[in-house]
Structure formats: structure tokens, C-alpha cells
Design a protein around this motif. Structure first.
Motif, mmCIF file in Angstrom:
data_model
loop_
_atom_site.group_PDB
_atom_site.id
_atom_site.type_symbol
_atom_site.label_atom_id
_atom_site.label_comp_id
_atom_site.label_asym_id
_atom_site.label_seq_id
_atom_site.Cartn_x
_atom_site.Cartn_y
_atom_site.Cartn_z
ATOM 1 N N UNK A 59 18.713 10.628 -35.875
ATOM 2 C CA UNK A 59 19.876 11.079 -36.619
ATOM 3 C C UNK A 59 21.090 10.245 -36.225
ATOM 4 N N UNK B 108 20.731 19.122 -29.914
ATOM 5 C CA UNK B 108 22.137 19.459 -29.764
ATOM 6 C C UNK B 108 22.963 18.269 -29.298
ATOM 7 N N UNK B 109 22.374 17.432 -28.506
ATOM 8 C CA UNK B 109 23.186 16.422 -27.851
ATOM 9 C C UNK B 109 23.283 15.163 -28.683
ATOM 10 N N UNK B 110 24.487 14.838 -29.037
ATOM 11 C CA UNK B 110 24.760 13.597 -29.742
ATOM 12 C C UNK B 110 25.365 12.628 -28.735
ATOM 13 N N UNK C 150 25.406 9.476 -37.004
ATOM 14 C CA UNK C 150 26.615 10.153 -37.453
ATOM 15 C C UNK C 150 27.813 9.209 -37.371
ATOM 16 N N UNK D 202 16.029 16.003 -35.103
ATOM 17 C CA UNK D 202 16.823 16.767 -36.064
ATOM 18 C C UNK D 202 17.505 17.980 -35.479
ATOM 19 N N UNK D 203 16.878 18.626 -34.545
ATOM 20 C CA UNK D 203 17.483 19.838 -33.996
ATOM 21 C C UNK D 203 18.029 19.604 -32.592
ATOM 22 N N UNK E 67 24.854 3.946 -27.168
ATOM 23 C CA UNK E 67 25.247 3.579 -28.518
ATOM 24 C C UNK E 67 26.335 2.508 -28.401
ATOM 25 N N UNK F 167 27.573 9.417 -28.137
ATOM 26 C CA UNK F 167 28.643 8.741 -28.854
ATOM 27 C C UNK F 167 28.808 7.293 -28.417
ATOM 28 N N UNK F 168 29.205 6.460 -29.350
ATOM 29 C CA UNK F 168 29.609 5.111 -29.038
ATOM 30 C C UNK F 168 31.049 5.091 -28.549
#
Lengths: 114, 112
Positions: A31, A101-103, A33, A98-99, A4, A105-106
């Protein structure tokens, strides 16, 4: 490995000005955020975005904030009339499903409002 | 309301010493708990999550529902473990996504 990305890395603006923070999520993620972290405080969720609309937002995400995905790649956070207390690190994140867990990050954009 | 508490702002240990970063949570439902790490000048990244019961970089974390804790442990700290560690609790929101609530973070410094 895809990452990201966020631009700019640092934005300085005067109180009352509008700012747009930009993010390019990982290309196959669905998704998106935004989070913020005021200096010395914890990371706070602002908003999540899916299928071209906001899916969740926190109390922090009031009318002065908006998000947009203007094209197939960018995801933006707009603050209409910045306040001193908006000074913070803003992180964008994306996740695959959608489900998931792992996002991912930038690196963050440091916003300084003077 | 869900809450995550990391009581220690800073934890300083010597290389080879055991490490335990504390995390307590409050949540009325069944929690999904995570540890995120942020190394110096790097981005926030997921370290581990409780459901996978895995060990990453020698770190483990066990969910203790009785004590509402999810402490992060490593038996022998390394200098490269120095970083900011965030405990997070995720709830499954109505919109379908997982929204983490972060603790304030614990800065781990491992001295040579």
C-alpha cells in the motif's frame, strides 16, 4: 533497515508548471500513500494506492493530481498545473499489508510554487 | 466526519517533569487511535497505537471513550523527547486501507 525515500528534497516551480514528486516505497510493501502538510498546518491525506490503482482519495486530490507506479519501485505524484496554494511538504508512505496499521513515511519533498 | 483535536500547539517542560499531550477525537464508529512523532530533521514515525496498549520510550496513551480522549503521557520527560507529536485517528476505508486523520500536532520542548 529499509526506508521510504523521496526525491527531490526540495522543488521550486512556477505557477502553472507541472511537477512530479517521486517516492520509492519499501520493497515488500503493498500500500502506498501521499500526504501533504502546508506550513503550520496539519498533515492531510491525499491518496492511497494498491494493486496499481487508487483505493482511496480525499477531497484535496482533485483532477490536477495523479499518481502512478511506472515500474516496480517508483511511486509518483504529479501535479499538472501548480498553484500557489500547492506549496507544502509532500510525504509519501507505504505499508506492508492492506490491514497494516503502521505506515512508514518518507522524509518529504518541500514544494514551493512561486 | 472524524476529527482530531490537539488543543496545545506548544508544550514546554523541564527535564524530569511529567508530560501530558492532549488529544480529543470525534468519530461515530469504533476508533483506531495512534500517536506519531517527528523528531527534528527526521521523518514522521509511529510512536504507539491504542490497540497494542504498549509503552514506547516511556510513553503511554489510554483510550477514554467516555471523554473521547487519547492523551499521551510520560511520567518523567527527557530532553530527547523534544519533538512534534501528532495524534491520529484511522478509519477503515472501503478500499481496505487505514486512512489516518491527523491532529495539527503539539510541539514538545523539554528543557535541561
Amino acid at each position: 533497515e529499509p526506508e521510504v525515500t523521496q526525491t527531490p528534497s526540495h522543488q521550486v516551480t512556477q505557477m502553472g508548471q507541472e511537477v512530479i514528486l517521486r517516492c520509492v516505497p519499501i520493497s515488500n510493501h503493498l500500500y502506498f500513500y501521499w500526504y501533504r502538510q502546508i506550513l503550520g498546518q496539519k498533515v492531510e491525506f491525499l491518496v492511497s494506492f494498491y494493486n496499481n490503482e487508487i483505493s482511496e482519495k480525499s477531497e484535496i486530490f482533485d483532477d490536477q493530481f495523479s499518481v502512478e507506479r511506472p515500474d516496480g519501485s517508483n511511486f509518483t505524484l504529479k501535479i499538472r498545473s501548480t498553484k500557489l496554494e500547492d506549496s507544502a511538504m509532500y510525504f509519501c508512505a507505504s505499508s506492508e499489508a492492506p490491514l497494516s496499521y503502521e505506515q512508514y513515511f518518507g522524509p518529504g519533498t518541500r514544494l514551493t510554487v512561486t | 466526519a472524524q476529527r482530531v483535536t490537539q488543543p496545545e500547539k506548544l508544550l514546554s517542560v523541564f527535564k524530569g517533569a511529567p508530560v501530558e499531550l492532549k488529544c480529543n477525537y470525534s468519530y461515530s464508529g469504533s476508533p483506531e487511535l495512534f500517536w506519531y512523532v517527528q523528531y527534528s530533521r527526521q521523518r514522521l514515525q509511529l510512536l504507539l497505537r491504542h490497540i497494542s496498549r504498549e509503552s514506547i520510550k516511556g510513553f503511554t496513551a489510554d483510550l477514554n471513550k467516555g471523554e473521547t480522549s487519547f492523551h499521551l503521557k510520560k511520567p518523567f520527560a527527557q530532553e530527547e523527547d523534544s519533538a512534534m507529536y501528532y495524534c491520529a485517528l484511522s478509519s477503515h476505508a472501503s478500499g481496505g486501507s487505514y486512512i489516518p486523520t491527523f491532529g495539527r500536532g503539539t510541539s514538545l520542548i523539554v528543557h535541561p
